[in-house]
Design a protein around this motif. Structure first.
Motif, short mmCIF file in Angstrom:
data_model
loop_
_atom_site.label_atom_id
_atom_site.label_comp_id
_atom_site.label_asym_id
_atom_site.label_seq_id
_atom_site.Cartn_x
_atom_site.Cartn_y
_atom_site.Cartn_z
N GLN A 170 68.72 -20.31 6.17
CA GLN A 170 67.57 -21.05 6.66
C GLN A 170 66.30 -20.66 5.92
O GLN A 170 65.52 -21.52 5.50
CB GLN A 170 67.39 -20.81 8.16
CG GLN A 170 66.19 -21.57 8.75
CD GLN A 170 66.12 -21.45 10.27
OE1 GLN A 170 67.04 -20.98 10.91
NE2 GLN A 170 65.00 -21.87 10.84
N GLN A 171 66.08 -19.35 5.74
CA GLN A 171 64.88 -18.89 5.04
C GLN A 171 64.83 -19.40 3.61
O GLN A 171 63.79 -19.86 3.14
CB GLN A 171 64.82 -17.35 5.06
CG GLN A 171 64.44 -16.75 6.39
CD GLN A 171 64.11 -15.26 6.27
OE1 GLN A 171 63.71 -14.80 5.20
NE2 GLN A 171 64.31 -14.52 7.34
N ARG B 53 66.46 -22.01 2.17
CA ARG B 53 66.33 -23.46 2.07
C ARG B 53 64.91 -23.92 2.40
O ARG B 53 64.39 -24.83 1.75
CB ARG B 53 67.36 -24.15 2.97
CG ARG B 53 68.77 -24.12 2.38
CD ARG B 53 69.78 -24.81 3.28
NE ARG B 53 71.06 -24.99 2.57
CZ ARG B 53 71.37 -26.08 1.87
NH1 ARG B 53 70.53 -27.10 1.80
NH2 ARG B 53 72.55 -26.17 1.25
N GLU B 54 64.30 -23.31 3.38
CA GLU B 54 62.92 -23.65 3.70
C GLU B 54 61.97 -23.25 2.57
O GLU B 54 61.04 -23.98 2.23
CB GLU B 54 62.49 -22.97 5.00
CG GLU B 54 63.15 -23.57 6.24
CD GLU B 54 62.77 -22.82 7.51
OE1 GLU B 54 62.11 -21.74 7.39
OE2 GLU B 54 63.12 -23.28 8.61
N GLY C 19 62.51 -25.50 -0.59
CA GLY C 19 62.32 -26.94 -0.39
C GLY C 19 63.60 -27.73 -0.32
O GLY C 19 63.64 -28.89 -0.73
N GLY D 77 66.61 -29.11 2.32
CA GLY D 77 66.82 -29.35 3.73
C GLY D 77 67.82 -28.38 4.34
O GLY D 77 68.83 -28.05 3.72
N VAL D 78 67.52 -27.94 5.57
CA VAL D 78 68.41 -27.02 6.26
C VAL D 78 69.60 -27.77 6.82
O VAL D 78 70.71 -27.28 6.83
CB VAL D 78 67.66 -26.30 7.39
CG1 VAL D 78 68.60 -25.38 8.14
CG2 VAL D 78 66.49 -25.53 6.85
#
Length: 308
Positions: A298-299, A301-302, A305, A307-308
């Motif tokens: 999650q970290q 991908r955020e 840029g 998408g999670v």
């Protein structure tokens, strides 16, 4: 009898001068040059440093093997850092000295901005930043999960995955331990540099698990920070030790009865460098490998840029 008298050396002949060590000669030159730059007499420096003028003269001539405390006193008398007396690279020219003065007493945040600005100045502006988000480097001590989580992250992103230690061994043709034992630390750092440069050149999209000690070499760490998006995988010391042992590697325990204290000291010594990473994740805060991976995924991908 006459021949014997002629061959006998004169009692007035001066004794041969002992050879001077090149380091002491260079040290004496720096002391003399600094004194001249400050416009101070030898007597004035000797008084300010609380040493005899003769002692200072021997130091300037390269025959005085002064203690570190005497050198510190001389540096203070000359209003300079001890490093300038000993010949640190940042004292080798007026420009170095002026740059060092500008950076002195700055905060870590200021120094980070200065380093990043210098990196952009001496490389193609923006090019490294654009590429580095698709090269993800995991840093941290052994047992933090770099290999396990790195492979899973690469699979999830569709990137290549490499362990830099394995690449180093391929370059050298022997194990990491053999590199250190046979060729020394300097050779290891050269192999490490070659492996990192090749990984950056070959893989535009990659997850790299780096050796824990890479941060100890400023040149290699700078290269990593410039070209890769870095993530510090942390763990509690006990978890580091347990995970390495679970992999069948008992060297941390066998090497020293104070292995845990040694590990804590290494972690303390490297933490300031690991903290230069773009992200950090403490895997001890998560209950399982799966939970750690989900948090890392999650970290990342955020941050880059996706998408999670």
């Amino acid at each position: 009898m006459t021949t014997e008298l002629q061959e006998r050396p004169s009692v007035d002949a001066a004794p041969a001068e002992p050879p001077r060590h090149p380091f002491l000669v260079a040290l004496g030159d720096r002391v003399r040059n600094l004194r001249s730059r400050r416009g101070m007499t030898r007597k004035a420096v000797a008084q300010a440093a609380d040493v005899s003028e003769r002692h200072l003269a021997n130091l300037e001539y390269g025959t005085g093997n002064a203690s570190i405390l005497v050198l510190l006193q001389v540096a203070q008398a000359l209003h300079c850092e001890l490093s300038e007396l000993l010949g640190d690279v940042t004292t080798s020219s007026p420009e170095w000295l002026m740059i060092r003065e500008l950076l002195e007493h700055r905060t870590e945040a200021d120094l980070r901005r200065a380093r990043q600005s210098l990196s952009e100045l001496f490389h193609a502006p923006g090019s490294a930043d654009r590429a580095r988000t698709t090269r993800i480097a995991l840093i941290g001590l052994r047992g933090a999960g770099k290999s396990t989580l790195g492979q899973r992250l690469a699979d999830d992103l569709g990137y290549a995955f490499i362990e830099l230690s394995r690449e180093i061994e391929q370059f050298a043709g022997c194990s990491i331990n053999e590199i250190h034992n046979l060729y020394g630390t300097n050779a290891y750092r050269r192999y490490e540099r070659r492996a990192l440069e090749e990984a950056i050149q070959i893989y535009p999209e990659v997850v790299i698990a780096t050796p824990g000690g890479l941060v100890a070499d400023a040149a290699n760490f700078n290269l990593l920070l410039q070209h890769c998006y870095t993530i510090w995988l942390q763990a509690d010391p006990a978890d580091h030790m347990d995970r390495v042992a679970a992999q069948g590697d008992m060297r941390p325990m066998a090497a020293s009865p104070e292995a845990m204290e040694d590990l804590k000291r290494i972690l303390a010594g490297r933490s300031a460098f690991y903290a230069k990473a773009d992200l950090r994740l403490n895997t001890s805060d998560h209950g399982s490998e799966e939970q750690s991976f989900r948090a890392l995924r999650q970290q990342v991908r955020e941050a880059i840029g996706i998408g999670v």
